[in-house]
Each structure stands twice: as C-alpha cells, then as structure tokens.
Design a protein around this motif. Structure first.
Motif, PDB file in Angstrom:
ATOM      1  N   LYS A 432       0.853  -1.188   0.000  1.00  0.00           N
ATOM      2  CA  LYS A 432       0.000   0.000   0.000  1.00  0.00           C
ATOM      3  C   LYS A 432       0.891   1.240   0.000  1.00  0.00           C
ATOM      4  O   LYS A 432       1.977   1.235   0.569  1.00  0.00           O
ATOM      5  CB  LYS A 432      -0.918   0.012   1.216  1.00  0.00           C
ATOM      6  N   THR A 433       0.390   2.300  -0.630  1.00  0.00           N
ATOM      7  CA  THR A 433       1.148   3.558  -0.637  1.00  0.00           C
ATOM      8  C   THR A 433       1.352   4.028   0.803  1.00  0.00           C
ATOM      9  O   THR A 433       0.382   4.243   1.537  1.00  0.00           O
ATOM     10  CB  THR A 433       0.399   4.637  -1.434  1.00  0.00           C
ATOM     11  N   PRO A 434       2.611   4.186   1.233  1.00  0.00           N
ATOM     12  CA  PRO A 434       2.868   4.496   2.648  1.00  0.00           C
ATOM     13  C   PRO A 434       2.589   5.958   2.993  1.00  0.00           C
ATOM     14  O   PRO A 434       2.610   6.838   2.120  1.00  0.00           O
ATOM     15  CB  PRO A 434       4.362   4.185   2.785  1.00  0.00           C
ATOM     16  N   THR A 435       2.334   6.194   4.259  1.00  0.00           N
ATOM     17  CA  THR A 435       2.280   7.563   4.769  1.00  0.00           C
ATOM     18  C   THR A 435       3.714   8.087   4.827  1.00  0.00           C
ATOM     19  O   THR A 435       4.677   7.305   4.776  1.00  0.00           O
ATOM     20  CB  THR A 435       1.678   7.591   6.182  1.00  0.00           C
ATOM     21  N   PRO A 436       3.915   9.406   4.913  1.00  0.00           N
ATOM     22  CA  PRO A 436       5.280   9.931   5.011  1.00  0.00           C
ATOM     23  C   PRO A 436       6.076   9.298   6.152  1.00  0.00           C
ATOM     24  O   PRO A 436       7.251   8.964   5.984  1.00  0.00           O
ATOM     25  CB  PRO A 436       5.056  11.431   5.245  1.00  0.00           C
ATOM     26  N   LYS A 437       5.434   9.107   7.314  1.00  0.00           N
ATOM     27  CA  LYS A 437       6.135   8.519   8.462  1.00  0.00           C
ATOM     28  C   LYS A 437       6.568   7.084   8.157  1.00  0.00           C
ATOM     29  O   LYS A 437       7.697   6.696   8.442  1.00  0.00           O
ATOM     30  CB  LYS A 437       5.237   8.552   9.703  1.00  0.00           C
ATOM     31  N   LYS A 438       5.655   6.307   7.567  1.00  0.00           N
ATOM     32  CA  LYS A 438       5.983   4.912   7.269  1.00  0.00           C
ATOM     33  C   LYS A 438       7.079   4.827   6.215  1.00  0.00           C
ATOM     34  O   LYS A 438       7.949   3.955   6.286  1.00  0.00           O
ATOM     35  CB  LYS A 438       4.743   4.162   6.797  1.00  0.00           C
ATOM     36  N   PHE A 439       7.056   5.732   5.238  1.00  0.00           N
ATOM     37  CA  PHE A 439       8.092   5.722   4.215  1.00  0.00           C
ATOM     38  C   PHE A 439       9.467   6.000   4.818  1.00  0.00           C
ATOM     39  O   PHE A 439      10.453   5.356   4.474  1.00  0.00           O
ATOM     40  CB  PHE A 439       7.775   6.764   3.133  1.00  0.00           C
ATOM     41  N   VAL A 440       9.535   6.967   5.737  1.00  0.00           N
ATOM     42  CA  VAL A 440      10.808   7.279   6.402  1.00  0.00           C
ATOM     43  C   VAL A 440      11.296   6.071   7.196  1.00  0.00           C
ATOM     44  O   VAL A 440      12.486   5.732   7.179  1.00  0.00           O
ATOM     45  CB  VAL A 440      10.657   8.512   7.315  1.00  0.00           C
ATOM     46  N   LEU A 441      10.377   5.397   7.907  1.00  0.00           N
ATOM     47  CA  LEU A 441      10.746   4.205   8.680  1.00  0.00           C
ATOM     48  C   LEU A 441      11.271   3.102   7.755  1.00  0.00           C
ATOM     49  O   LEU A 441      12.223   2.380   8.103  1.00  0.00           O
ATOM     50  CB  LEU A 441       9.552   3.703   9.486  1.00  0.00           C
ATOM     51  N   GLN A 442      10.639   2.953   6.573  1.00  0.00           N
ATOM     52  CA  GLN A 442      11.113   1.964   5.608  1.00  0.00           C
ATOM     53  C   GLN A 442      12.507   2.312   5.098  1.00  0.00           C
ATOM     54  O   GLN A 442      13.355   1.430   4.921  1.00  0.00           O
ATOM     55  CB  GLN A 442      10.136   1.858   4.429  1.00  0.00           C
ATOM     56  N   CYS A 443      12.759   3.597   4.886  1.00  0.00           N
ATOM     57  CA  CYS A 443      14.092   4.030   4.441  1.00  0.00           C
ATOM     58  C   CYS A 443      15.149   3.704   5.495  1.00  0.00           C
ATOM     59  O   CYS A 443      16.248   3.242   5.167  1.00  0.00           O
ATOM     60  CB  CYS A 443      14.089   5.534   4.145  1.00  0.00           C
ATOM     61  N   LEU A 444      14.819   3.935   6.760  1.00  0.00           N
ATOM     62  CA  LEU A 444      15.749   3.601   7.840  1.00  0.00           C
ATOM     63  C   LEU A 444      16.004   2.098   7.904  1.00  0.00           C
ATOM     64  O   LEU A 444      17.124   1.654   8.181  1.00  0.00           O
ATOM     65  CB  LEU A 444      15.199   4.102   9.178  1.00  0.00           C
ATOM     66  N   LYS A 445      14.974   1.324   7.622  1.00  0.00           N
ATOM     67  CA  LYS A 445      15.123  -0.129   7.604  1.00  0.00           C
ATOM     68  C   LYS A 445      16.050  -0.562   6.469  1.00  0.00           C
ATOM     69  O   LYS A 445      16.897  -1.452   6.639  1.00  0.00           O
ATOM     70  CB  LYS A 445      13.752  -0.785   7.448  1.00  0.00           C
ATOM     71  N   ILE A 446      15.909   0.076   5.307  1.00  0.00           N
ATOM     72  CA  ILE A 446      16.784  -0.224   4.175  1.00  0.00           C
ATOM     73  C   ILE A 446      18.233   0.131   4.498  1.00  0.00           C
ATOM     74  O   ILE A 446      19.163  -0.616   4.181  1.00  0.00           O
ATOM     75  CB  ILE A 446      16.302   0.536   2.923  1.00  0.00           C
ATOM     76  N   ILE A 447      18.433   1.271   5.168  1.00  0.00           N
ATOM     77  CA  ILE A 447      19.786   1.685   5.565  1.00  0.00           C
ATOM     78  C   ILE A 447      20.401   0.652   6.506  1.00  0.00           C
ATOM     79  O   ILE A 447      21.577   0.288   6.379  1.00  0.00           O
ATOM     80  CB  ILE A 447      19.751   3.072   6.232  1.00  0.00           C
TER      81      ILE A 447
END
Length: 473
Positions: A432-447
């Motif tokens: 699902k298209t993430p909220t801004p907060k969820k997208f940032v959390l996903q980016c941190l997970k990728i890092i």
C-alpha cells in the motif's frame, strides 16, 4: 570545454606564516591559532607537524566558528532545532492571536531565521530596528480617509510582534545552551572581556581572513589591542595596491579603519602574482575524457620524485564533476586535495531514496509500471542489498519481468518469482502507498539492511555515502 592546469613551486602561505611565528616563539603549544574554516585548520596542523624537528604538543587550532562557540559557551543549534524553537516562540507570543499552522509557518520562518541570524552577527540594536520596521509599515499603510481592514490590522500586529518573537526565540535557545550562528557571535562579543582575562598569557594568531561581519571584526580587533597577538592576510600585493580590485577591498578597509594598523604593518602579504609560472592549457572535449586525463596527469606527477602530491590541488569548476574524477584516480594515489565539496543530494545513496519515493507516489490501481520497478532493481545499492550467496537476485527478478512481459507489477507477483528475496522485496516494494512517516521508517530499515550487508566490504560503497549510512542506521 577547456581546462587549465597551473604548476608552480614555492613556499605556501601557511608555511611562511609558521616559519615567521617560529622565529618569535620556540614553543607553539601555548599559541591559539584561529582560521576561517576547519579545512584551513587541517592544513595548518599538517604544516606545523612537517616543520617540527622535535616532538611537541599541538597548539590550539580553531575555525572562527569554533572559536566564538568556545567564547560564548554555546553549541550551534541545527536548522530543524531552530525551526521548532521559533515555532514554539511563535505559539507562546501574544500576537497574532490567530496562530498559523506549522506548514504555513514553515514557508516564511526560514527567511525570519536568516534575518535574525544576520541581525546578531552584525550586532544590530534590535530594539531600534524592530521599532523602526513597525513604524515604516504603519506609514506605508496609513491613510487619513480610510479605516484599516482586519487584514491590515493583523499585518501591522505581526510587525509589532517581531521583537517579542526574537526575544522568545533567543531565550529558548540560550536556556538549552544552544544558539544560531548570529546569537553565538553576539554572546561571544558580550563575553569578550571575560575571555581576555582568562587567556591573557596565550598569544593569538589569526590567519587568512578577508571579509568579516561586525562581530568578527570587533572580536579580532579587541584581541589584537589587548593580547599578544598577530594577524596574517593571505593576499598578493598586486591586488592590495590596486585601489579598484575587489580581491583587496576588505583588507584595504581593515587597514584604514583598525587601530591596530596605526603602529603595525600588514603581515602575510605576498609577491607571487607577478612571479614566473609554468602554465599548461589542455583542451579536452568531454567530462569523461577530462576526468581520465586528470587521473593520468596525477599518476605522472606521482611518479616524478621532484613533485609531491601533498602540494598539489585539483580545482573543479563544477561539483558534478567530482564523482567521475574520483573514479578516474589511479589506485596508487591514496589521497589528493580536491577543492570541492559534494552535496549529499548528488550521491548515489540519495538517488536510491528518490527512486523509491517516485516509485510509491506513482503507483496506480494495477500496481507499478514495469520500467519503474526495473529502474529500482538496477540501482547499484539494490544489487548489493539483494545479493545472496553469490546470486544476483535483482538481476534474476529483472529477467523474469522481461520474460513474462509484465506491463504492471505488484508485490505478490514479485514474491512469486523468488522466495529467497521475499524479505527484501517486502521492504522495498510496499503493498500500500505508505504515509510519510511509514516511508521514512522503511528508508531507515533499508539503511540498516545495507549497513549489515556492507559491514565487511566497505569498498562496495562510495566513501561520500558512508557517514550517511552509518550515522542514520
């Protein structure tokens, strides 16, 4: 496009300064050196170390920013800290009564922060300034025959409230031991007398300054007049003596107006501009060819025993040229001075998150258009992330997408084709298209995943991205 390369051999400005300072002081460990930047301080340390004949303690070396921070006993507040503190001050101020939301506030607050910073750096009397600004706005909107509208009243109230907002903002920062650059300069200027008393036995040496704000000018002048101190200017006499040349404008003004120069000459002025130089101009057609030529040129210089790369600088006209140049450097060159920064936004790491951001905001009801998915899978860091026991899972997925001739793709289709990469796919491609907060959390997970992958193979990640990856994870 044409690049010019200049070569000449002489004693550097810093070497000349250190040689002269050593004639006055046999021990440099008690001296406080102040320079315009941290970068200049790094070269000064190298210069002092190379000129030492016996082991000695390192002197105190500051950039002008770290020097005033020490004087003011304040830490610099980050941009986000300043923004939030200003918004809190805005909410607690008496005017205006109807407060704007943070989003609207953030559109104009950056300009106000910048203006406040300049006021304090130049030691402006803010009480008079804000009073005059408010009066000017009232005159501009004054009309004897018309009543003020509600909007006009609110506008004028805003100008009346600026002084209160300024005071609340600075007070909030000071309570936390923080300050924007201007506030730090103002506080350092206020504590100048205390600093002089506490450091009366330490010689101070200022090196390489040019244009100064009012706080810097008054701090340096006061130290020059009250402590054992010296100031050296990095300027050629050709520019100093030319009354209309911009390069010497500020130093000519300092020489005319500073009391220190009534009895002291300008130090550090050189005679290099008119000296003979060897200049080669090489015409090169493309950026790639330029980068490769510079790599070859540095390789040849490195082989030449009479030439030291420690005294060589590569000066670029465009920061976008830095990355190709770094890749063109020969392996035997471990370090070279390139006088160019590199913004984080232009790194390969930043491009990864921009691609992921575009991927999610462009997702349609049928899923992602196949080319957007292929672009993400082709990213060099995604290839590193999805490498498993020697298998290139990103390449495997890309081949399957082409074989199946899919036009639109969703997460379930991707997982069906490779169970091994299921965890990576669910992290990169959100159902699902993430909220801004969820997208940032996903980016941190990728890092964090990238950090784990690259712990034992740092050569796989470009050096300019390492601090970003490991400080964020």
């Amino acid at each position: 496009m044409v690049r010019a390369f200049y070569f000449w051999s002489m004693q550097t400005f810093l070497q000349e300064v250190i040689a002269e300072v050593r004639q006055k002081y046999s021990d440099l460990s008690n001296i406080v050196f102040i320079l315009p930047s941290k970068r200049a301080g790094t070269f000064l340390k190298q210069c002092i170390a190379s000129s030492n004949t016996t082991p000695s303690l390192s002197p105190e070396i500051h950039s002008i920013e770290s020097f005033v921070e020490k004087m003011a006993c304040l830490r610099p507040a980050s941009v986000s800290q300043q923004l939030f503190e200003l918004y809190n001050a805005y909410l607690t101020s008496d005017h205006p009564k109807d407060k704007e939301g943070f989003y609207t506030f953030s559109k104009w607050s950056g300009t106000l922060i910048q203006d406040i910073n300049e006021m304090d750096r130049y030691l402006i009397d803010t009480q008079k300034l804000f009073s005059n600004l408010a009066d000017v706005q009232k005159i501009n909107h004054w009309s004897p025959s018309a009543e003020k509208t509600e909007m006009m009243e609110e506008y004028l109230q805003f100008w009346d409230s600026l002084e209160e907002l300024y005071t609340l903002f600075n007070t909030a920062l000071l309570k936390k031991g923080l300050g924007h650059q201007g506030l730090i300069y103002r506080k350092a200027h206020q504590k100048l007398e205390t600093y002089l008393q506490e450091n009366s036995t330490c010689p101070h040496v200022f090196i390489g300054f040019n244009a100064l704000n009012k706080a810097e000018s008054e701090i340096i002048q006061t130290i020059l007049l009250n402590l054992e101190s010296h100031i050296y200017w990095d300027l050629d006499s050709s520019f100093l003596e030319d009354p209309v040349h911009d390069a010497g404008h500020f130093i000519r003004e300092h020489f005319k107006g500073w009391p220190h120069f009534r009895n002291n000459p300008l130090k550090g002025i050189q005679e290099n501009f008119r000296s003979k130089k060897e200049i080669q101009i090489i015409g090169v057609p493309t950026n790639v060819t330029q980068a490769k030529y510079v790599g070859t040129l540095l390789k040849n210089l490195n082989k030449n025993t009479s030439t030291s790369l420690t005294n060589t600088a590569v000066v670029l006209s465009d920061e976008g040229f830095l990355n190709p140049l770094l890749h063109a450097l020969p392996p035997e060159i471990k370090a070279i001075n390139i006088t160019m920064g590199y913004p984080l936004g232009k790194t390969v790491m930043a491009s990864l998150f921009l691609q992921l951001f575009r991927l999610h905001i462009q997702k349609g009801e049928q899923g992602w258009y196949y080319q957007e998915v292929l672009d993400v899978l082709a990213h060099p860091y995604i290839k590193i992330l999805m490498r498993h026991k020697g298998q290139d899972l990103a390449r495997h997925l890309s081949q399957k997408i082409r074989e199946k001739n899919w036009t639109y793709i969703n997460v379930h289709r991707l997982i069906e084709k490779t169970s091994i990469a299921k965890n990576y796919i669910s992290t990169l491609f959100l159902d699902k298209t993430p909220t801004p907060k969820k997208f940032v959390l996903q980016c941190l997970k990728i890092i964090a995943l990238l950090k784990t992958k690259l712990q034992d193979s740092r050569e796989s990640l470009s050096p300019e991205s390492w601090s970003f990856v490991f400080s964020s994870a």
